[in-house]
Design an enzyme around this catalytic site. Structure first.
Site, PDB file in Angstrom:
ATOM      1  N   ARG A  39       1.087  -1.391  -0.015  1.00  0.00           N
ATOM      2  CA  ARG A  39       0.172   0.020   0.035  1.00  0.00           C
ATOM      3  C   ARG A  39       0.869   1.216  -0.033  1.00  0.00           C
ATOM      4  O   ARG A  39       0.504   2.244  -0.520  1.00  0.00           O
ATOM      5  CB  ARG A  39      -0.996   0.139   1.252  1.00  0.00           C
ATOM      6  CG  ARG A  39      -2.250  -0.843   1.008  1.00  0.00           C
ATOM      7  CD  ARG A  39      -3.006  -0.893   2.273  1.00  0.00           C
ATOM      8  NE  ARG A  39      -4.281  -1.516   2.001  1.00  0.00           N
ATOM      9  CZ  ARG A  39      -5.244  -1.636   2.871  1.00  0.00           C
ATOM     10  NH1 ARG A  39      -4.969  -1.200   4.367  1.00  0.00           N
ATOM     11  NH2 ARG A  39      -6.294  -2.228   2.647  1.00  0.00           N
ATOM     12  N   LYS A 203     -15.474 -15.704   4.881  1.00  0.00           N
ATOM     13  CA  LYS A 203     -16.887 -15.040   5.076  1.00  0.00           C
ATOM     14  C   LYS A 203     -17.451 -14.940   3.648  1.00  0.00           C
ATOM     15  O   LYS A 203     -16.956 -14.235   2.826  1.00  0.00           O
ATOM     16  CB  LYS A 203     -16.711 -13.764   5.799  1.00  0.00           C
ATOM     17  CG  LYS A 203     -16.245 -13.868   6.963  1.00  0.00           C
ATOM     18  CD  LYS A 203     -16.420 -12.510   7.733  1.00  0.00           C
ATOM     19  CE  LYS A 203     -14.862 -12.175   8.400  1.00  0.00           C
ATOM     20  NZ  LYS A 203     -14.364 -10.765   8.434  1.00  0.00           N
ATOM     21  N   GLY A 356      -8.041  -8.718   1.168  1.00  0.00           N
ATOM     22  CA  GLY A 356      -7.362  -9.079   2.395  1.00  0.00           C
ATOM     23  C   GLY A 356      -5.913  -9.888   2.279  1.00  0.00           C
ATOM     24  O   GLY A 356      -5.023  -9.306   1.869  1.00  0.00           O
ATOM     25  N   GLY A 380     -12.172  -4.831   2.004  1.00  0.00           N
ATOM     26  CA  GLY A 380     -13.534  -4.608   1.949  1.00  0.00           C
ATOM     27  C   GLY A 380     -14.033  -3.374   0.978  1.00  0.00           C
ATOM     28  O   GLY A 380     -14.827  -3.581   0.362  1.00  0.00           O
TER      29      GLY A 380
HETATM   30  C1  3PG Z   1      -8.456  -1.709   5.166  1.00  0.00           C
HETATM   31  O1  3PG Z   1      -7.621  -2.054   5.756  1.00  0.00           O
HETATM   32  O2  3PG Z   1      -9.408  -2.329   4.565  1.00  0.00           O
HETATM   33  C2  3PG Z   1      -8.796   0.068   5.017  1.00  0.00           C
HETATM   34  O3  3PG Z   1      -7.596   0.416   5.292  1.00  0.00           O
HETATM   35  C3  3PG Z   1      -9.896   0.434   5.824  1.00  0.00           C
HETATM   36  O4  3PG Z   1      -9.828   0.059   7.358  1.00  0.00           O
HETATM   37  P1  3PG Z   1     -11.006  -0.170   8.188  1.00  0.00           P
HETATM   38  O5  3PG Z   1     -11.772  -1.449   7.751  1.00  0.00           O
HETATM   39  O6  3PG Z   1     -10.553  -0.141   9.555  1.00  0.00           O
HETATM   40  O7  3PG Z   1     -11.941   1.163   7.857  1.00  0.00           O
HETATM   41 MG    MG Z   2     -11.074  -3.678   6.502  1.00  0.00          MG
END
Ligand code: 3PG
Ligand code: MG
Length: 400
Positions: A39, A203, A356, A380
């Site tokens: 990132r 999930k 992820g 997400g």
């Molecule tokens: C992530 O890692 O999915 C993003 O940086 C968002 O983080 P968060 O889910 O804690 O808002």
């Molecule tokens: Mg997240």
């Protein structure tokens, strides 16, 4: 979605300007050192572009989900890694212990053109996540131009991704964010055919939106990981103690009745009594009572590999590991899928991975980032974008 990007402004428009750049430096930190820095690296084109055009580059990010100002969530290690990555010949990255307030303002006043300053974790102020108007005003007062290069956080309606952005006249997408949107909208709207979708992980809940949108477009959908057991159970196959999502069974059953002919499920499994059980067993069909599936079996690996890597051309999108790959005995399925992804890429397919653990899984398999067309920085956010959900951090860039 057509976004206004950095390149829509001409070079001289950045000179001497204070530019607020929302980045996503939410990376793993182990004993004060950054782990995977994908990132961070992905924001370099934007940061270096701005610095070389003599902007004062103010970087803001969150890290983790701190409840208060907890030192383990400090972005200081990220400042260090960013300095090392950008290189000693360039300006060192400055770091300030807060993201608003007099100390921050002073630091910014001291900045010369082309310098880079990283602010401390935005979430050390609870107002950030609340999208608090006063906090947004304070953030916005720090700069003259707003840039979002944090695709992976753009599903959040927080001060730094939304509220503060609304207060700038000039709001632009950074290079990485634009690239993400370009690749993911190709998948979402018009994937190059034939399109293979590969969904693993635990999930199902987080993936239903994306599945609903992509199942009709996909020519084949491969389901692996724990997600597969819910599908198998819905088909009346015995899954033993395998993880299933009882609540989503009806959704899965209806997805199977509509798209069953193009959904590929595992036909054999690596099963054990528990993840730490040393006597693992290869089972075909039903999983015996008391045992759980923790990875796809060899026959399944062959079927999935042939589908993903066997042809070339078209598009493959992969999210989520095929099994509990953190444990060696259950890593084979994921490792082989990653290798098939690389093969597909070398054979000319457009390959994308997201969500992820998938990058980690890929690296574990010895597949490098340059053997994939695009690795999404999002977890997400990527799934939400693919589901067609509203993304406040993106809509705010295109007027309100
Ligand atoms: C992530 O890692 O999915 C993003 O940086 C968002 O983080 P968060 O889910 O804690 O808002
Ligand atoms: Mg997240």
């Amino acid at each position: 979605m057509k976004l206004r990007t950095i390149s829509d402004l001409n070079h001289s428009q950045f000179a001497g300007k204070k530019v607020f750049v929302r980045v996503d430096f939410n990376v793993s930190i182990n004993n004060g050192t950054v782990g995977e820095d994908y990132r961070i690296r992905m924001t370099l084109p934007t940061i270096e572009y701005l610095a070389s055009r003599n902007a004062k580059v103010i970087l803001a990010s969150h890290l983790g989900r701190p409840q208060a100002r907890e030192p383990k969530y400090s972005l200081a290690p990220v400042a260090k890694r960013l300095s090392e990555t950008i290189g000693k010949s360039k300006t060192p990255i400055r770091f300030v212990n807060d993201c608003i307030g007099p100390e921050v303002e002073e630091e910014i006043e001291k900045m010369k053109d082309g310098e880079i300053l990283l602010l401390e974790n935005l979430r050390f102020h609870k107002e950030e996540e609340a999208n608090d108007p006063e906090f947004s005003k304070k953030l916005a007062s720090l700069a003259q131009i707003y840039i979002n290069d944090a695709f992976s956080t753009s599903h959040r309606k927080h001060s730094s991704t939304y509220g503060a952005a609304t207060l700038f006249d000039t709001r632009l997408a950074g290079f990485n964010l634009s690239k993400e949107v370009q690749y993911l909208s190709m998948i979402r709207e018009n994937p190059v055919k034939s399109f293979t979708l590969v969904v693993g992980g635990v999930k199902i809940k987080d993936k239903i939106g994306a599945l609903e949108h992509l199942l009709p477009k996909a020519d084949k959908t491969i389901i692996g990981g724990a997600a597969a057991y819910t599908f198998l159970k819905a088909k009346g196959i015995k899954v033993g103690n395998s993880l299933i999502d009882e609540e989503r069974l009806p959704w899965v059953a209806s997805a199977l009745s509509t798209y069953g002919d193009k959904i590929m499920l595992p036909t054999d499994h690596v099963a054990a009594h528990s993840p730490s059980d040393n006597s693992v067993m290869m089972v075909r069909g039903d999983i015996p009572d008391g045992m759980s599936g923790f990875d796809i079996g060899n026959e399944t690996i062959e079927r999935f590999s042939a589908e993903v890597g066997g042809k070339g051309g078209g598009t493959v999108f992969w999210t989520g590991p095929m099994g509990m790959f953190e444990i060696r005995a259950f890593a084979n399925g994921t490792v082989n899928l990653a290798k098939s992804m690389a093969l597909a890429f070398w054979r000319g397919s457009k390959t994308l991975i997201g969500g992820g653990d998938t990058l980690e899984a890929m690296k574990k398999a010895g597949v490098s980032e340059s053997e994939v067309s695009h690795v999404s920085t999002g977890g997400g956010a990527t799934l939400r974008y693919l589901a067609g959900d509203q993304m406040p951090g993106l809509t705010v860039l295109n007027g309100l």
